[in-house]
Design a protein around this motif. Structure first.
Motif, PDB file in Angstrom:
ATOM      1  N   UNK A  75     -19.851  -9.914  37.673  1.00 33.84           N
ATOM      2  CA  UNK A  75     -20.289 -11.213  38.149  1.00 33.84           C
ATOM      3  C   UNK A  75     -20.898 -12.078  37.058  1.00 33.84           C
ATOM      4  N   UNK A  76     -21.110 -11.512  35.889  1.00 28.93           N
ATOM      5  CA  UNK A  76     -21.744 -12.290  34.834  1.00 28.93           C
ATOM      6  C   UNK A  76     -20.798 -13.355  34.292  1.00 28.93           C
ATOM      7  N   UNK A  77     -21.388 -14.369  33.697  1.00 27.71           N
ATOM      8  CA  UNK A  77     -20.546 -15.402  33.109  1.00 27.71           C
ATOM      9  C   UNK A  77     -19.851 -14.853  31.877  1.00 27.71           C
ATOM     10  N   UNK A  78     -18.549 -15.077  31.807  1.00 29.10           N
ATOM     11  CA  UNK A  78     -17.753 -14.558  30.706  1.00 29.10           C
ATOM     12  C   UNK A  78     -17.605 -15.658  29.670  1.00 29.10           C
ATOM     13  N   UNK A  79     -18.399 -15.578  28.616  1.00 32.12           N
ATOM     14  CA  UNK A  79     -18.419 -16.664  27.639  1.00 32.12           C
ATOM     15  C   UNK A  79     -17.457 -16.355  26.498  1.00 32.12           C
ATOM     16  N   UNK A  80     -16.619 -17.305  26.172  1.00 31.47           N
ATOM     17  CA  UNK A  80     -15.827 -17.214  24.945  1.00 31.47           C
ATOM     18  C   UNK A  80     -16.363 -18.288  24.013  1.00 31.47           C
ATOM     19  N   UNK A  81     -17.008 -17.898  22.929  1.00 33.50           N
ATOM     20  CA  UNK A  81     -17.589 -18.904  22.038  1.00 33.50           C
ATOM     21  C   UNK A  81     -16.514 -19.846  21.496  1.00 33.50           C
ATOM     22  N   UNK A  82     -16.945 -21.038  21.064  1.00 30.93           N
ATOM     23  CA  UNK A  82     -15.998 -22.100  20.747  1.00 30.93           C
ATOM     24  C   UNK A  82     -15.118 -21.768  19.553  1.00 30.93           C
TER      25      UNK A  82
END
Lengths: 452, 200
Positions: free
Chosen positions: A107-114
């Motif tokens: 459920x965590x936010x899946x961040x892909x850095x820029x």
């Protein structure tokens, strides 16, 4: 002001009898379904190909759940060694903690850095996990089985997914590919700390593949085969587990296994005190969890490999023969081919693996991390010479025809170990030297002249 | 600094066992195993929070503990604060907001119309308590402070006075150092009862 319903659910789950009865009911349903649908899957069991597929599916299930339990066990061991209790809120004794953890990761936010290298960034965790699971293909979990409804002369089925001729060479190769995931993660993250982690992993893998290969060569000289099922069969037949014949080789494999799984004291690629998080600094949610799962799956693979090579695989006890006839022919006794014995052997194998994982965890929470120069010095000045010495002596013994004699190889191992320890004790710079004991580093003179 | 002041320490030589490192590992594992199986030590070290509570024993602990704030009342049941703004000036987190108004009572000039503390902003340093000239604001031993929203955690005057009512049996109000501004001709009315021994 917690919702009373939540409180009630929580306390229900923390009741051990509720958990136990739920487990029993689930198991009963599973068994009932298995028995009821037996005619449906009976042909699946009969051919080696489909049976291997089944073994693969079952073991994948067991291992993925095993990694989840390993994470709980690790937290418990960590807590116990530090006089704490560890997770004990979700379910009885914290047993449902892996489910809570899994839900959290999902459920965590899946961040892909820029600014990451997107394809490689996405590939890295997948590669790590897939590669660490690939190794299970050749683990001989439970020897052979012949179904009771088949004729007595039917060829018995092996409980290996793939009985490769190249055997543990395949495991070494796959294990070495595992570092790609780490290096790619470090490179693709576009983060200095992650990059350092990846570089460290690469250097570490280079150094520790060598003693691992040497130790495995020693075993190859002794057993004359690369096939894991054959090695287990030899140990079960003679009762001499190879840890008694080659303790030094076992030690080398154990140390390199620690290094290969990036576990303490060799966990420099993810040294959180130095590198934030190491190679997985930039990963979040399920991608981070995949690295985590990969580490534990790798641990299980390596433990399974060590058990197969040195601790007799499914053989329950050393110094007793569990396998009576010559190579290649399957003895049709109860212990060797019945399905009940197969389950028993599987349980024994998994118990041994679990004991090894316990050792991994205990070591992790006991020893501090090595410094990087110590790490490399242990490999190149400690393990590699010992491995070469052992390989040479074993080759000479094999030439003389004594390599099958466990007493002789044991004496040879102990002698080499004593020589190595003596050399280490006498050396002015032990492998764990302090910084000031080391010679000064030659610093290149600064480049003079204009900056281009 | 003279030469003889400099103390040169030499690190002890590594013993053979330390050079070998392996015996040291086994030694360390013995230690970890000892801790792992020492259940009693674990139970005495850890406080299992919601079921077990830390007990603040002794008047000193209770007097010094820096939990949630309260606003004291004087013996007449009036708010003791004189709206001097000392606490909000001293506050390093700027979490105290006071609006002063003219006091309806003859013994002081001002009293707070509003007195808000943002408990989420507060760092519980206790500077407000030290700054207060009439010991009107105090920190209590009460540490279980939760809420469902940020607005809920901004405690107003009524809430802070209510905390005083709830905690005065644990921690009675100190004798205020300044009790009189000369308005009553030395006849101070704001003198609390001397501290009585109380138990948690």
């Amino acid at each position: 002001m917690l919702d009373p319903t939540i409180r009630r659910i929580e306390s229900t789950l923390r009741n051990p009898w509720v958990l136990l009865s739920a487990g029993a009911v689930l198991l009963a349903i599973l068994l009932a379904v298995l028995v009821a649908t037996f005619p449906l899957y009976r042909p699946v069991l009969e051919s080696q190909f489909s049976f291997s597929l089944l073994v693969m599916a079952v073991m994948l299930f067991v291992i993925l759940n095993g990694t989840a339990l390993c994470i709980l066990a690790e937290r418990k061991v960590a807590a116990f060694t530090q006089d704490r209790f560890g997770p004990n809120r979700v379910g009885f004794w914290g047993l449902l903690q892996p489910i809570a953890d899994g839900l959290k990761f999902l459920l965590k936010e899946d961040i892909i850095p820029a600014r990451v290298d997107r394809p490689l960034y996405l590939l890295a965790p997948t590669l790590s996990l897939v590669v660490s699971l690939l190794g299970f293909a050749i683990i001989p979990w439970a020897g052979y089985v012949r179904w009771p409804w088949l004729p007595a002369d039917a060829p018995p089925l092996t409980t290996q997914v793939a009985n490769l001729n190249v055997g543990f060479l395949y495991l070494v190769a796959v294990g070495a590919v595992g570092v790609y995931g780490v290096v790619l993660a470090g490179y693709a993250s576009n983060n200095k700390y992650a990059f350092y982690g990846g570089m460290r992993a690469a250097a570490q893998m280079m150094s520790y593949e060598l003693p691992l290969g040497l130790a495995l060569l020693v075993l190859l000289l002794t057993t004359g085969t690369l096939r894991l099922d054959e090695i287990v069969r030899q140990q079960a037949a003679t009762g001499t587990w190879y840890v008694f014949a080659h303790p030094l080789a076992f030690f080398l494999v154990l140390v390199t296994a620690f290094a290969e799984t990036n576990r303490a004291p060799f966990d420099l690629p993810e040294a959180e005190q130095e590198l934030v998080g190491g190679y997985h600094t930039e990963y979040s949610a399920m991608k981070f969890a995949m690295f985590f799962l990969a580490e534990y799956a790798h641990m299980i693979t390596n433990s399974a490999l060590i058990v197969a090579l040195f601790f007799g695989g499914w053989a329950p006890l050393p110094f007793v023969s569990w396998y009576s006839e010559t190579s290649g022919v399957i003895d049709p006794t109860w212990w060797n081919v019945s399905w009940g014995a197969m389950l028993l052997k599987l349980a024994i194998y998994l118990t041994k693996v679990a004991l090894f994982i316990g050792l991994y965890m205990l070591i992790r929470w006991t020893i501090p991390r090595f410094r990087f120069d110590q790490l490399l010095r242990i490999a190149w000045q400690g393990l590699v010479p010992a491995g070469i010495g052992l390989l040479t002596v074993t080759a000479l013994l094999a030439y003389a025809g004594w390599h099958r004699n466990a007493a002789v190889t044991l004496v040879a191992n102990v002698l080499i170990l004593l020589v190595c320890l003596r050399a280490a004790a006498r050396s002015r710079r032990p492998v764990t030297a302090r910084q000031e004991d080391l010679p000064p580093i030659d610093v290149a003179p600064p480049i003079t002249g204009q900056h281009p | 600094m003279r030469d003889e002041d400099v103390l040169i320490l030499k690190e002890p030589e590594l013993t053979p066992a330390e050079r070998l490192y392996l015996p040291q590992i086994l030694d360390g594992m013995r230690t970890t195993l000892r801790h792992m199986f020492n259940v009693r030590r674990r139970q005495s070290t850890v406080c299992q929070y919601p079921e077990q509570r830390r007990e603040l024993t002794g008047q000193m602990r209770i007097a010094n503990y820096r939990g949630v704030h309260r606003l004291n009342k004087d013996p007449d049941g009036r708010i003791a604060c004189v709206a001097c703004f000392m606490c909000s000036s001293a506050c390093p987190a700027h979490c105290i907001h006071i609006e002063a108004g003219e006091s309806p009572w003859p013994d002081r000039e001002k009293y707070p119309i509003r007195f808000d503390i943002d408990e989420l902003r507060c760092i519980y340093c206790g500077m407000c308590e030290e700054a207060c000239p009439v010991d009107a604001i105090e920190l209590t031993p009460h540490y279980e402070l939760v809420g469902c929203s940020r607005e809920e955690m901004i405690f107003d005057k009524e809430k802070l006075l209510q905390i005083y009512e709830e905690t005065k049996h644990i921690k009675p109000r100190k004798n205020p150092p300044i009790t009189d501004y000369g308005l009553t001709g030395g006849q101070s009315r704001d003198v609390a009862q001397p501290n009585v021994e109380s138990k948690l």
